[in-house]
Design an enzyme around this catalytic site. Structure first.
Site, PDB file in Angstrom:
ATOM      1  N   ARG A   1     -11.180 -13.241 -13.615  1.00  0.00           N
ATOM      2  CA  ARG A   1     -10.728 -13.887 -14.813  1.00  0.00           C
ATOM      3  C   ARG A   1      -9.274 -14.071 -15.064  1.00  0.00           C
ATOM      4  O   ARG A   1      -8.578 -13.306 -14.502  1.00  0.00           O
ATOM      5  CB  ARG A   1     -11.261 -13.188 -16.033  1.00  0.00           C
TER       6      ARG A   1
ATOM      7  N   GLU B   1     -12.034 -24.161 -17.188  1.00  0.00           N
ATOM      8  CA  GLU B   1     -12.302 -24.065 -18.527  1.00  0.00           C
ATOM      9  C   GLU B   1     -12.714 -25.394 -18.901  1.00  0.00           C
ATOM     10  O   GLU B   1     -13.881 -26.042 -18.848  1.00  0.00           O
ATOM     11  CB  GLU B   1     -11.432 -23.631 -19.350  1.00  0.00           C
TER      12      GLU B   1
ATOM     13  N   GLU C   1      -7.834 -21.960 -19.542  1.00  0.00           N
ATOM     14  CA  GLU C   1      -8.647 -20.795 -19.940  1.00  0.00           C
ATOM     15  C   GLU C   1      -8.158 -19.981 -21.191  1.00  0.00           C
ATOM     16  O   GLU C   1      -8.987 -19.424 -21.932  1.00  0.00           O
ATOM     17  CB  GLU C   1      -8.746 -19.720 -18.886  1.00  0.00           C
TER      18      GLU C   1
ATOM     19  N   SER D   1     -15.189 -14.648 -22.351  1.00  0.00           N
ATOM     20  CA  SER D   1     -15.755 -15.836 -21.705  1.00  0.00           C
ATOM     21  C   SER D   1     -17.440 -15.803 -22.185  1.00  0.00           C
ATOM     22  O   SER D   1     -17.756 -14.812 -22.539  1.00  0.00           O
ATOM     23  CB  SER D   1     -15.851 -15.496 -19.984  1.00  0.00           C
ATOM     24  N   SER D   2     -18.071 -16.913 -21.980  1.00  0.00           N
ATOM     25  CA  SER D   2     -19.438 -17.085 -21.898  1.00  0.00           C
ATOM     26  C   SER D   2     -20.175 -17.121 -20.684  1.00  0.00           C
ATOM     27  O   SER D   2     -21.406 -17.012 -20.569  1.00  0.00           O
ATOM     28  CB  SER D   2     -19.649 -18.087 -22.817  1.00  0.00           C
TER      29      SER D   2
ATOM     30  N   THR E   1     -14.955 -21.730 -12.878  1.00  0.00           N
ATOM     31  CA  THR E   1     -14.159 -22.529 -14.065  1.00  0.00           C
ATOM     32  C   THR E   1     -12.700 -22.688 -13.798  1.00  0.00           C
ATOM     33  O   THR E   1     -11.910 -22.171 -13.371  1.00  0.00           O
ATOM     34  CB  THR E   1     -14.805 -22.048 -15.379  1.00  0.00           C
TER      35      THR E   1
ATOM     36  N   GLY F   1     -21.573 -24.725 -19.320  1.00  0.00           N
ATOM     37  CA  GLY F   1     -21.873 -25.194 -20.551  1.00  0.00           C
ATOM     38  C   GLY F   1     -21.071 -24.621 -21.734  1.00  0.00           C
ATOM     39  O   GLY F   1     -21.347 -24.499 -22.697  1.00  0.00           O
TER      40      GLY F   1
ATOM     41  N   THR G   1     -17.022 -26.018 -16.148  1.00  0.00           N
ATOM     42  CA  THR G   1     -17.323 -24.920 -15.390  1.00  0.00           C
ATOM     43  C   THR G   1     -18.647 -25.473 -14.369  1.00  0.00           C
ATOM     44  O   THR G   1     -19.113 -26.499 -14.347  1.00  0.00           O
ATOM     45  CB  THR G   1     -17.916 -23.953 -16.425  1.00  0.00           C
TER      46      THR G   1
ATOM     47  N   ASP H   1      -9.658 -20.068 -24.436  1.00  0.00           N
ATOM     48  CA  ASP H   1     -11.040 -19.197 -25.005  1.00  0.00           C
ATOM     49  C   ASP H   1     -10.731 -17.866 -25.787  1.00  0.00           C
ATOM     50  O   ASP H   1     -11.693 -17.482 -26.050  1.00  0.00           O
ATOM     51  CB  ASP H   1     -11.726 -18.851 -23.509  1.00  0.00           C
TER      52      ASP H   1
HETATM   53  N1  GLY Z   1     -14.256 -21.213 -19.969  1.00  0.00           N
HETATM   54  C1  GLY Z   1     -15.833 -21.200 -20.232  1.00  0.00           C
HETATM   55  C2  GLY Z   1     -16.057 -19.620 -20.171  1.00  0.00           C
HETATM   56  O1  GLY Z   1     -15.514 -18.823 -19.821  1.00  0.00           O
HETATM   57  O2  GLY Z   1     -16.946 -19.241 -20.899  1.00  0.00           O
END
Ligand code: GLY
Length: 592
Positions: free
Chosen positions: A127, A433, A450, A477-478, A431, A498, A413, A453
């Site tokens: 990340r 982002e 990023e 993050s998701s 990603t 997504g 992503t 987020d």
């Molecule tokens: N930027 C997408 C995520 O990390 O969830």
């Protein structure tokens, strides 16, 4: 070398899919992808299988990702005996060229790995990190008000220290078998000789407003040659990206964390308002973390823990639903009333507790504890939505009361799923982002945004927000790269792009396969129903729309809209690999 081979052993079998339903869902993006020039026969056949709603079946190895050229590069590595980690490097190198809006050397990624020899799961955190000079007020104006989202996204402020180059090298050093420098050959050749611009890339470039992608000179020169947006079917060359890959191939990832490349990146980011310095690059590290797992339907759903909220939130949704009867019908209003409220409860905990656990204490184990989730599930009813979905009180030894998070995440992503001939499995979500990230383009690739987020606000009702900006911290993050384990072995490799809808896409696809017994292609093609913070999103133009009235009657707010997941799934079943690629995007699954 550009790959043009045929997979003789690939079996493209007609599955029990409702072919017409899946075919109806194929978007123009996917249909257009069928015309990608220069694809090998097997990749063309895989596209055809997807259009017909059929899974791809193989015996030895499989790779599924968002672009057929990238999948072909990975397939060639696997065919020549490379590992899933080797193939991932080749896939990511091509994705950074042909799907530059979604991922690349300027971004970050999370990787879940199943090691067949050891029988173990592990995860790597690549990340991005906030600059050491960032403060919690980083995304606020002088009056302390949060910036408007795109004001924060576009330019240098949103750029975190990229993790992807180091993640690729780390994965290869741990699990690679092929020569590192060979893994970039296909991407370099495509960058130099030119690749065919896909419908999705052309559409997204054409849709960019004047003050985003065209705003920066270097970016505009690449995406708007002669002042016009690149078009579907154009042949696009990217010699600067070829040079960057050559440097990565010959000097390794270190060249992306010190030296001339970093000087360029830092100068570009700082010129546009960012705070990254060479020190941020010099101290960057990929971090190994334990996988986070939750029990569901007789299996363990495992993935990436903090700083991702992915495995925890997917695990919470499915872990709660393990306590109720979802029934036989995958589009029953009762099932989706339960699913919707399990999601709302999970997102309430996510907003309260989840962030980078290296910076804030988190009840990680408590959040997916069976007893805690069973207690939360007692609120669920099949016929009525909850009036409110409040965060719970998971078991933990740190009495900290956080405010609820306020970050906005928009979908971009890409997801890569791979199983190699040795039985290793890789699930990686990658990603930059937002689509096209920060819009800054350096040395042939885009830099991430990023850092948006993070929560722009620092406090809520006087309480600190766990996902606030802090120096060196990783934004929540998701992304939910997932490996589902059954009887100690991998059964499913799953993930999707997504934004924060990733969580719902992954949870639904796992339920589709484990509860409603769909094959992987059915599981990714089925209409989506997504609930994050309250409003139920139903996928426009699909059978999900039939649930609008019953879900409203149950008490949900409902919105019908496009839901462009990009799920790539491999199921491992009775010695076979069964793949599915999302019809809403351009990717394929390919195997032998
Ligand atoms: N930027 C997408 C995520 O990390 O969830």
């Amino acid at each position: 070398m550009i790959i043009r081979t045929t997979c003789l052993l690939t079996l493209l079998l007609a599955g029990p899919v409702a072919a017409q339903q899946a075919a109806d869902e194929v978007t123009t993006e996917a249909a257009g992808a069928g015309e990608v020039r220069g694809l090998g026969d097997a990749a063309q056949a895989a596209l055809e299988a997807k259009r017909n709603g059929n899974p791809v079946i193989a015996e030895d190895w499989m790779v599924a990702a968002a672009n057929p050229l990238a999948v072909e590069a990975g397939a060639e590595v696997l065919r020549e005996g490379g590992s899933a980690a080797d193939a991932m490097v080749a896939v990511q190198a091509v994705l950074g060229l042909v799907e530059p809006q979604s991922s690349g050397l300027g971004g970050g990624a999370f990787l879940v790995w199943y090691d067949a020899e050891r029988g173990e799961l592990t995860t790597l955190d690549g990340r991005e990190t906030a600059p050491l000079d960032a403060t919690p007020q980083y995304f606020q104006d002088n009056a302390g008000a949060p910036l408007e989202f795109y004001e924060a996204v576009v330019g240098g402020r949103s750029v975190g220290t990229p993790g992807t180059p180091m993640l690729l090298e780390e994965a290869h050093e741990r699990w690679g078998k092929a020569e590192w420098s060979d893994l970039f050959d296909d991407a370099i050749a495509l960058a130099e000789e030119g690749f065919t611009v896909s419908p999705r890339l052309a559409t997204l470039v054409a849709e960019e407003p004047e003050d985003r992608l065209p705003r920066f000179e270097a970016t505009a020169e690449y995406f708007y040659p002669d002042g016009e947006p690149i078009r579907e079917g154009d042949t696009l060359k990217n010699p600067a990206y070829a040079d960057s890959l050559r440097t990565l191939a010959s000097e390794g990832a270190q060249a992306f964390y010190s030296g001339p490349i970093v000087e360029d990146l830092v100068a570009t980011v700082q010129a546009e308002g960012g705070l990254l310095t060479p020190t941020d690059f010099a101290i960057y590290r990929v971090i190994e973390r334990p996988a986070v797992c939750a029990a569901f339907a007789g299996a363990d759903v495992c993935g990436m823990g903090p700083p991702s909220s992915g495995a925890l939130t997917v695990g919470q949704i499915l872990g709660m639903l393990d306590n109720v009867d979802l029934g036989e019908d995958p589009l029953a209003p009762e099932a989706w009333t339960l699913f919707g409220d399990a999601s709302r409860l999970a997102f309430a905990d996510r907003g309260r507790y989840m962030a980078d656990s290296d910076f804030v204490p988190m009840p990680t184990e408590g959040l997916v504890d069976d007893g805690y989730l069973a207690g939360r599930a007692e609120q669920l009813r099949p016929d009525a939505a909850l009036d409110t979905a409040e965060p719970g009180d998971p078991e933990w030894d740190h009495a900290m009361l956080w405010g609820d998070d306020q970050s906005l995440e928009l979908p971009s992503t890409s997801h890569i799923s791979i199983v190699d001939a040795d039985g290793n499995a890789l699930s990686m979500t990658t990603t930059i982002e937002n689509g096209f990230g920060s819009r800054l383009f350096v040395r042939g690739y885009l830099l991430n945004n990023e850092l948006t987020d993070f929560s722009f606000a620092t406090h809520e009702d006087g309480r600190s927000i766990a996902n606030r900006v802090e120096p060196g911290k990783r934004p929540r993050s998701s992304m939910s790269p997932t490996i589902v384990m059954r009887d100690g072995a991998p059964a499913l490799v799953v993930g999707s792009p997504g934004g924060s809808r990733i969580i719902g896409y992954v949870a639904q696809s796992v339920a589709n396969m484990l509860v409603w017994h769909m094959d992987p292609q059915q599981a990714v093609s089925t209409p989506h129903l997504i609930n994050r913070f309250g409003t139920f999103d139903l996928e426009a133009g699909t059978d999900a729309e039939a649930l609008e009235q019953p879900l409203q009657a149950a008490g949900f707010e409902v919105e019908v809209r496009d839901l462009t997941s990009g799920l790539h799934v491999i199921a491992i079943e009775d010695g076979r690999l069964i793949g599915g690629a999302d019809p809403r995007r351009e990717g394929i699954a390919l195997g032998e």
